[in-house]
Design an enzyme around this catalytic site. Structure first.
Site, mmCIF file in Angstrom:
data_model
loop_
_atom_site.group_PDB
_atom_site.id
_atom_site.type_symbol
_atom_site.label_atom_id
_atom_site.label_comp_id
_atom_site.label_asym_id
_atom_site.label_seq_id
_atom_site.Cartn_x
_atom_site.Cartn_y
_atom_site.Cartn_z
ATOM 1 N N TRP A 1 77.545 44.362 38.034
ATOM 2 C CA TRP A 1 76.845 45.274 39.172
ATOM 3 C C TRP A 1 77.553 46.314 39.498
ATOM 4 C CZ3 TRP A 1 71.944 44.933 38.940
ATOM 5 C CH2 TRP A 1 71.282 43.759 38.520
ATOM 6 N N ASP B 1 78.183 46.736 48.193
ATOM 7 C CA ASP B 1 76.834 46.130 47.631
ATOM 8 C C ASP B 1 77.030 44.507 48.078
ATOM 9 O OD1 ASP B 1 74.879 44.990 46.399
ATOM 10 O OD2 ASP B 1 75.224 45.601 44.238
ATOM 11 N N LYS C 1 68.098 37.522 47.126
ATOM 12 C CA LYS C 1 69.018 36.613 46.794
ATOM 13 C C LYS C 1 69.356 35.711 48.260
ATOM 14 C CE LYS C 1 70.142 38.860 43.319
ATOM 15 N NZ LYS C 1 70.913 40.446 42.899
HETATM 16 C C1 LIG Z 1 70.641 41.382 42.138
HETATM 17 C C2 LIG Z 1 71.652 42.398 42.528
HETATM 18 C C3 LIG Z 1 71.652 43.948 42.359
HETATM 19 C C4 LIG Z 1 70.176 44.335 41.729
HETATM 20 O O1 LIG Z 1 69.226 44.044 42.715
HETATM 21 P P1 LIG Z 1 67.805 44.902 42.868
HETATM 22 O O2 LIG Z 1 67.242 44.460 44.027
HETATM 23 O O3 LIG Z 1 67.194 44.319 41.484
HETATM 24 O O4 LIG Z 1 67.986 46.459 42.380
HETATM 25 C C5 LIG Z 1 72.406 44.829 42.490
HETATM 26 N N1 LIG Z 1 73.700 44.212 43.009
HETATM 27 C C6 LIG Z 1 74.185 42.871 43.100
HETATM 28 C C7 LIG Z 1 75.419 42.435 43.557
HETATM 29 C C8 LIG Z 1 73.024 42.068 42.943
HETATM 30 O O5 LIG Z 1 73.244 40.856 42.757
#
Ligand SMILES: *Cc1c(COP(=O)(O)O)cnc(C)c1O
Length: 360
Positions: free
Chosen positions: A102, A172, A196
């Site tokens: 990511w 993030d 998540k």
């Molecule tokens: C799942 C995830 C993303 C991507 O998320 P989207 O909502 O599909 O854009 C980005 N960063 C992390 C750490 C993630 O777990």
């Protein structure tokens, strides 16, 4: 059909009481005669649902008053672009820490907008650890420093908050937000995709310090301008209203569990169950440096990869679902977010033991 224990990384399992409540309120929300997803986002009812969700999130995370909370479209990956558009503020460089899938994706997007300087990287060890603070080299001219506190695919988590001095820290936190208390005041901006640890997909939450907004690059689309969205209470256009409602139900559920301190204790206990077992077996292997193991995503492999298919088939038959690892890493991964009950983790470890006994 019984509900399974869903170890998927995202969209991920939600608390069962939340889904039940949503089901009860589906056709007729509290005598309104309609579903939340059918309501005007500017109507009294939805405005109150939205405000309650924000108030509950502020309370759960103890978000200081000088931070805006935004509910936006575009998921976390949208923020890979929206963060630089808003936070570069005329500067030419942003600093990024690269700890895996990511981070790499965030860096690739940022490169469209600025020069990226890499403050630290764990690529030398196939992204299996979190670079310690003394290994970071933050460019003091950078507009911000971006890192990924929990790498969802690699299963690497920072169990400490980096100190980046005067340079605002951006996180993030898609896969570990709400899993423990954090000191929000240490961050310039925190963002997370919802699917998540927050609710259904289709929403990104952004928590941003006041002084960092209002200087978006001129080409920034208005719906992606934090200032415009903050000024419109995240309703510059129609927000993902049903997802916001669901996130609000999850926040209320978290409060009923005792808040983030209580969740952290449960999450530590769940993670310990599985890692303690992984540490005393030769049959399975955990690739991540012990001190940086994620409490949320537990990648592991079978030493004998020929048994992978059978492991997956048998676990599925037991009601233990979505254990296949990400295609970039292979093996297995158990995602054990807030909504995964301890019973699910116990059932998984029991199954793993039994599989070892019968195949070891
Ligand atoms: C799942 C995830 C993303 C991507 O998320 P989207 O909502 O599909 O854009 C980005 N960063 C992390 C750490 C993630 O777990």
């Amino acid at each position: 059909m019984a509900r399974v224990f869903n170890f998927g990384a995202g969209p991920a399992t939600l608390p069962e009481p939340v889904i039940r409540q949503a089901a009860e309120e589906m056709l007729d929300w509290h005598g309104s005669g309609m579903s939340v997803m059918e309501m005007s986002h500017r109507g009294k009812i939805f405005v109150a649902i939205h405000a309650q969700a924000e108030a509950d999130l502020r309370e759960l995370m103890a978000i200081p008053k000088n931070y805006k909370v935004l509910f936006l479209h575009g998921g976390a990956a949208g923020q890979f672009s929206i963060v630089p558009m808003n936070l570069l503020r005329g500067k030419a460089t942003a600093s990024y820490v690269n700890t895996g899938h990511w981070s790499t994706r965030a860096i690739a997007e940022a490169k469209r907008y600025c020069k990226v300087s890499i403050a630290a990287s764990s690529e030398d060890a196939k992204f299996t650890y979190a670079p310690r603070q003394d290994q970071w080299k933050v460019d003091s001219a950078a507009a911000y420093v971006h890192y990924t506190p929990n790498e969802t695919i690699g299963g690497v988590e920072f169990h400490w908050i980096p100190d980046t001095g005067e340079v605002p820290l951006v996180a993030d936190a898609s896969s570990n937000i709400l899993s423990r208390p954090i000191d929000v005041s240490r961050f310039g901006l925190i963002y997370a995709g919802a699917q998540k640890n927050i609710g259904p997909a289709g929403l990104a939450i952004v928590i941003v310090r006041d002084d960092l907004i209002g200087q978006a690059a001129p080409f920034t689309p208005a719906i992606f301008d934090y200032k415009a969205q903050a000024g419109a209470d995240s309703m510059y256009n129609t927000p993902p209203s049903y997802t916001i409602y669901m996130a609000g139900l999850v926040f209320q559920w978290l409060k009923r569990q005792g808040g983030l301190k209580a969740m952290e204790e449960i999450n530590i206990a769940k993670a310990r169950l599985i890692y303690d077992y992984l540490d005393q077996t030769e049959f399975y292997h955990s690739p991540v440096a012990k001190e940086d193991r994620s409490r949320m995503n537990v990648p592991f492999s079978l030493r004998n990869a020929k048994l992978d298919e059978e492991f997956l088939a048998r676990s599925k038959a037991r009601g233990l679902s979505e254990l296949k690892g990400h295609r970039a890493v292979g093996g297995m991964r158990a995602s054990i977010y807030n909504a995964m009950p301890v019973e699910g983790v116990k059932a998984l470890v029991e199954f793993m033991r039994e599989f070892e006994r019968t195949h070891g």
